[in-house]
Motif scaffolding. Structure first.
Motif, PDB file in Angstrom:
ATOM      1  N   ARG A 123       0.861  -1.190   0.000  1.00 50.31           N
ATOM      2  CA  ARG A 123       0.000   0.000   0.000  1.00 50.31           C
ATOM      3  C   ARG A 123       0.897   1.239   0.000  1.00 50.31           C
ATOM      4  O   ARG A 123       1.136   1.866   1.023  1.00 50.31           O
ATOM      5  CB  ARG A 123      -0.917  -0.020   1.232  1.00 50.31           C
ATOM      6  N   ARG A 124       1.403   1.548  -1.178  1.00 49.61           N
ATOM      7  CA  ARG A 124       2.403   2.610  -1.341  1.00 49.61           C
ATOM      8  C   ARG A 124       2.548   2.890  -2.836  1.00 49.61           C
ATOM      9  O   ARG A 124       2.090   2.104  -3.659  1.00 49.61           O
ATOM     10  CB  ARG A 124       3.750   2.147  -0.784  1.00 49.61           C
ATOM     11  N   PRO A 125       3.200   3.972  -3.207  1.00 51.12           N
ATOM     12  CA  PRO A 125       3.440   4.213  -4.638  1.00 51.12           C
ATOM     13  C   PRO A 125       4.323   3.125  -5.242  1.00 51.12           C
ATOM     14  O   PRO A 125       5.329   2.718  -4.652  1.00 51.12           O
ATOM     15  CB  PRO A 125       4.155   5.573  -4.655  1.00 51.12           C
ATOM     16  N   ILE A 126       3.920   2.634  -6.406  1.00 52.14           N
ATOM     17  CA  ILE A 126       4.700   1.663  -7.163  1.00 52.14           C
ATOM     18  C   ILE A 126       4.928   2.233  -8.561  1.00 52.14           C
ATOM     19  O   ILE A 126       3.972   2.561  -9.267  1.00 52.14           O
ATOM     20  CB  ILE A 126       3.969   0.308  -7.300  1.00 52.14           C
ATOM     21  N   TRP A 127       6.192   2.374  -8.942  1.00 50.94           N
ATOM     22  CA  TRP A 127       6.553   2.854 -10.269  1.00 50.94           C
ATOM     23  C   TRP A 127       7.261   1.727 -11.019  1.00 50.94           C
ATOM     24  O   TRP A 127       8.143   1.058 -10.467  1.00 50.94           O
ATOM     25  CB  TRP A 127       7.507   4.046 -10.200  1.00 50.94           C
ATOM     26  N   ILE A 128       6.905   1.534 -12.289  1.00 54.53           N
ATOM     27  CA  ILE A 128       7.575   0.565 -13.156  1.00 54.53           C
ATOM     28  C   ILE A 128       8.168   1.342 -14.330  1.00 54.53           C
ATOM     29  O   ILE A 128       7.442   2.012 -15.072  1.00 54.53           O
ATOM     30  CB  ILE A 128       6.596  -0.514 -13.653  1.00 54.53           C
ATOM     31  N   ASN A 129       9.488   1.243 -14.498  1.00 52.73           N
ATOM     32  CA  ASN A 129      10.210   2.108 -15.433  1.00 52.73           C
ATOM     33  C   ASN A 129      10.882   1.328 -16.561  1.00 52.73           C
ATOM     34  O   ASN A 129      11.405   0.240 -16.360  1.00 52.73           O
ATOM     35  CB  ASN A 129      11.301   2.877 -14.669  1.00 52.73           C
ATOM     36  N   ALA A 130      10.873   1.943 -17.746  1.00 50.98           N
ATOM     37  CA  ALA A 130      11.680   1.457 -18.870  1.00 50.98           C
ATOM     38  C   ALA A 130      11.862   2.598 -19.855  1.00 50.98           C
ATOM     39  O   ALA A 130      10.997   3.471 -19.989  1.00 50.98           O
ATOM     40  CB  ALA A 130      11.020   0.275 -19.564  1.00 50.98           C
ATOM     41  N   ASP A 131      12.993   2.590 -20.547  1.00 52.38           N
ATOM     42  CA  ASP A 131      13.217   3.518 -21.664  1.00 52.38           C
ATOM     43  C   ASP A 131      12.659   2.862 -22.916  1.00 52.38           C
ATOM     44  O   ASP A 131      13.185   1.847 -23.392  1.00 52.38           O
ATOM     45  CB  ASP A 131      14.706   3.813 -21.839  1.00 52.38           C
ATOM     46  N   ILE A 132      11.580   3.432 -23.457  1.00 57.92           N
ATOM     47  CA  ILE A 132      10.856   2.790 -24.553  1.00 57.92           C
ATOM     48  C   ILE A 132      11.071   3.463 -25.900  1.00 57.92           C
ATOM     49  O   ILE A 132      10.619   2.937 -26.920  1.00 57.92           O
ATOM     50  CB  ILE A 132       9.346   2.725 -24.239  1.00 57.92           C
ATOM     51  N   LEU A 133      11.757   4.616 -25.922  1.00 58.90           N
ATOM     52  CA  LEU A 133      11.999   5.318 -27.182  1.00 58.90           C
ATOM     53  C   LEU A 133      13.438   5.827 -27.226  1.00 58.90           C
ATOM     54  O   LEU A 133      14.004   6.177 -26.180  1.00 58.90           O
ATOM     55  CB  LEU A 133      11.049   6.512 -27.322  1.00 58.90           C
ATOM     56  N   PRO A 134      14.026   5.907 -28.424  1.00 63.54           N
ATOM     57  CA  PRO A 134      15.343   6.542 -28.537  1.00 63.54           C
ATOM     58  C   PRO A 134      15.208   8.047 -28.329  1.00 63.54           C
ATOM     59  O   PRO A 134      14.266   8.667 -28.817  1.00 63.54           O
ATOM     60  CB  PRO A 134      15.776   6.200 -29.962  1.00 63.54           C
ATOM     61  N   GLY A 135      16.163   8.604 -27.576  1.00 61.69           N
ATOM     62  CA  GLY A 135      16.135  10.032 -27.285  1.00 61.69           C
ATOM     63  C   GLY A 135      17.419  10.714 -27.703  1.00 61.69           C
ATOM     64  O   GLY A 135      18.195  10.164 -28.497  1.00 61.69           O
ATOM     65  N   PRO A 136      17.690  11.906 -27.187  1.00 57.62           N
ATOM     66  CA  PRO A 136      18.866  12.672 -27.587  1.00 57.62           C
ATOM     67  C   PRO A 136      20.165  11.912 -27.312  1.00 57.62           C
ATOM     68  O   PRO A 136      20.436  11.539 -26.178  1.00 57.62           O
ATOM     69  CB  PRO A 136      18.776  13.936 -26.715  1.00 57.62           C
ATOM     70  N   ASN A 137      20.941  11.683 -28.348  1.00 56.24           N
ATOM     71  CA  ASN A 137      22.238  11.002 -28.251  1.00 56.24           C
ATOM     72  C   ASN A 137      22.124   9.595 -27.673  1.00 56.24           C
ATOM     73  O   ASN A 137      23.116   9.038 -27.195  1.00 56.24           O
ATOM     74  CB  ASN A 137      23.223  11.819 -27.382  1.00 56.24           C
ATOM     75  N   GLY A 138      20.943   9.016 -27.698  1.00 50.14           N
ATOM     76  CA  GLY A 138      20.747   7.698 -27.103  1.00 50.14           C
ATOM     77  C   GLY A 138      21.371   6.593 -27.945  1.00 50.14           C
ATOM     78  O   GLY A 138      21.226   6.578 -29.167  1.00 50.14           O
ATOM     79  N   SER A 139      22.071   5.684 -27.284  1.00 53.10           N
ATOM     80  CA  SER A 139      22.696   4.561 -27.990  1.00 53.10           C
ATOM     81  C   SER A 139      22.291   3.212 -27.403  1.00 53.10           C
ATOM     82  O   SER A 139      22.502   2.179 -28.027  1.00 53.10           O
ATOM     83  CB  SER A 139      24.228   4.694 -27.947  1.00 53.10           C
ATOM     84  N   SER A 140      21.709   3.203 -26.212  1.00 49.88           N
ATOM     85  CA  SER A 140      21.289   1.949 -25.588  1.00 49.88           C
ATOM     86  C   SER A 140      20.044   1.402 -26.279  1.00 49.88           C
ATOM     87  O   SER A 140      19.290   2.139 -26.917  1.00 49.88           O
ATOM     88  CB  SER A 140      20.994   2.170 -24.101  1.00 49.88           C
ATOM     89  N   SER A 141      19.838   0.119 -26.131  1.00 57.16           N
ATOM     90  CA  SER A 141      18.644  -0.509 -26.704  1.00 57.16           C
ATOM     91  C   SER A 141      17.408  -0.075 -25.934  1.00 57.16           C
ATOM     92  O   SER A 141      17.441   0.088 -24.710  1.00 57.16           O
ATOM     93  CB  SER A 141      18.769  -2.036 -26.639  1.00 57.16           C
ATOM     94  N   VAL A 142      16.311   0.098 -26.647  1.00 52.84           N
ATOM     95  CA  VAL A 142      15.057   0.451 -25.987  1.00 52.84           C
ATOM     96  C   VAL A 142      14.286  -0.823 -25.651  1.00 52.84           C
ATOM     97  O   VAL A 142      14.500  -1.879 -26.244  1.00 52.84           O
ATOM     98  CB  VAL A 142      14.181   1.364 -26.879  1.00 52.84           C
TER      99      VAL A 142
END
Length: 268
Positions: A123-142
């Protein structure tokens, strides 16, 4: 208890901590974070600290082709002394919110299955995160956007989705910010979502992108920004003040460097 938990999940974190009297004003910069709480020692330290939110990274042991055992590590690491199951047992006995950061889609389903077993105690805030789009100077896989969102919402339709872009920062050249194509593609992906959505954005790139990011969070009152700083990034106090002046303090969260030890969330 299940309904109460889901109510907390769908509530903005700043509202939850204000209602719980753990912050004094409806200002997301007052929410303190503990980052990279991956090892057993770091998880224990986070559990005993006075932070509001604990962030950790989840991968499959052995990498994307691993045996399906979710562990707490940040790529390129593929092993850890801490499994997600052990990590949840440590954190569930605290009053801290949780943010789980995924770098691959393969790790999401087995992790959420574990989280589901403990949902009555969360019973608390739950955040689930992922980078789903390429952004500025991004080189990692989405992480595949459709697969990630579908998997998360099939288990937890009320949790906060933290949806970001891969980014990079180079000290020896001008770094472009988030452009219109990037924010409009994100808006299109999110326009049918019903739960809170926060967009993690790199502090050093935000000033170049104020018009674009203001437009993005104005598309829904469920949207907010999470402002983070890279360990090697160069930025100025004036940039942080500029962010504070141009974004609603209730709808942007200021968080410290994602790979550094705990520190007070910067008030910007």
């Amino acid at each position: 208890m299940a309904d109460e938990a889901q109510g907390a999940w769908s509530e903005q974190a700043v509202d939850y901590f204000l209602r719980s009297q753990r912050i004094e004003a409806r200002d997301a910069a007052a929410v303190r974070w503990f980052h990279a709480a991956n090892s057993k020692a770091r998880a224990r330290e986070a559990a005993r600290s006075d932070v509001h939110m604990v962030e950790a990274d989840v991968v499959l042991r052995g990498g994307q082709e691993g045996n399906g055992d979710p562990i707490m590590a940040h790529p390129p690491e593929t092993d850890s002394d801490n499994t997600l199951q052990e990590w949840l047992k440590e954190i569930v006995n605290t009053d801290k919110g949780i943010k789980l950061d995924f770098k691959s889609l393969e790790a999401v389903r087995p992790s959420l299955e574990l989280l589901e077993h403990m949902k009555h105690h969360l019973r608390r805030p739950i955040w689930i995160n992922a980078d789903i789009l390429p952004g500025p100077n991004g080189s990692s896989s989405v992480v595949d956007a459709k697969g990630f969102i579908a998997t998360v919402t099939s288990f937890f339709p009320n949790v906060t989705l933290s949806l970001g872009w891969t980014t990079g920062w180079h000290p020896d050249k001008h770094n472009k910010g988030y452009d219109w194509m990037m924010v409009k593609e994100m808006a299109q992906i999110c326009n049918t979502l019903l739960q809170p959505v926060t967009f993690p954005v790199r502090a050093a790139l935000v000033r170049e992108s104020v018009s674009e990011l203001c437009w993005l969070i104005q598309q829904s009152d469920r949207y907010s920004l999470t402002v983070w700083t890279g360990k090697e990034d160069v930025y100025f106090v004036e940039d942080l003040l500029y962010i504070r002046e141009n974004f609603d303090k209730r709808r942007r969260r200021a968080v410290s460097e994602l790979r550094q030890p705990t520190r007070q969330t910067p008030h910007i």
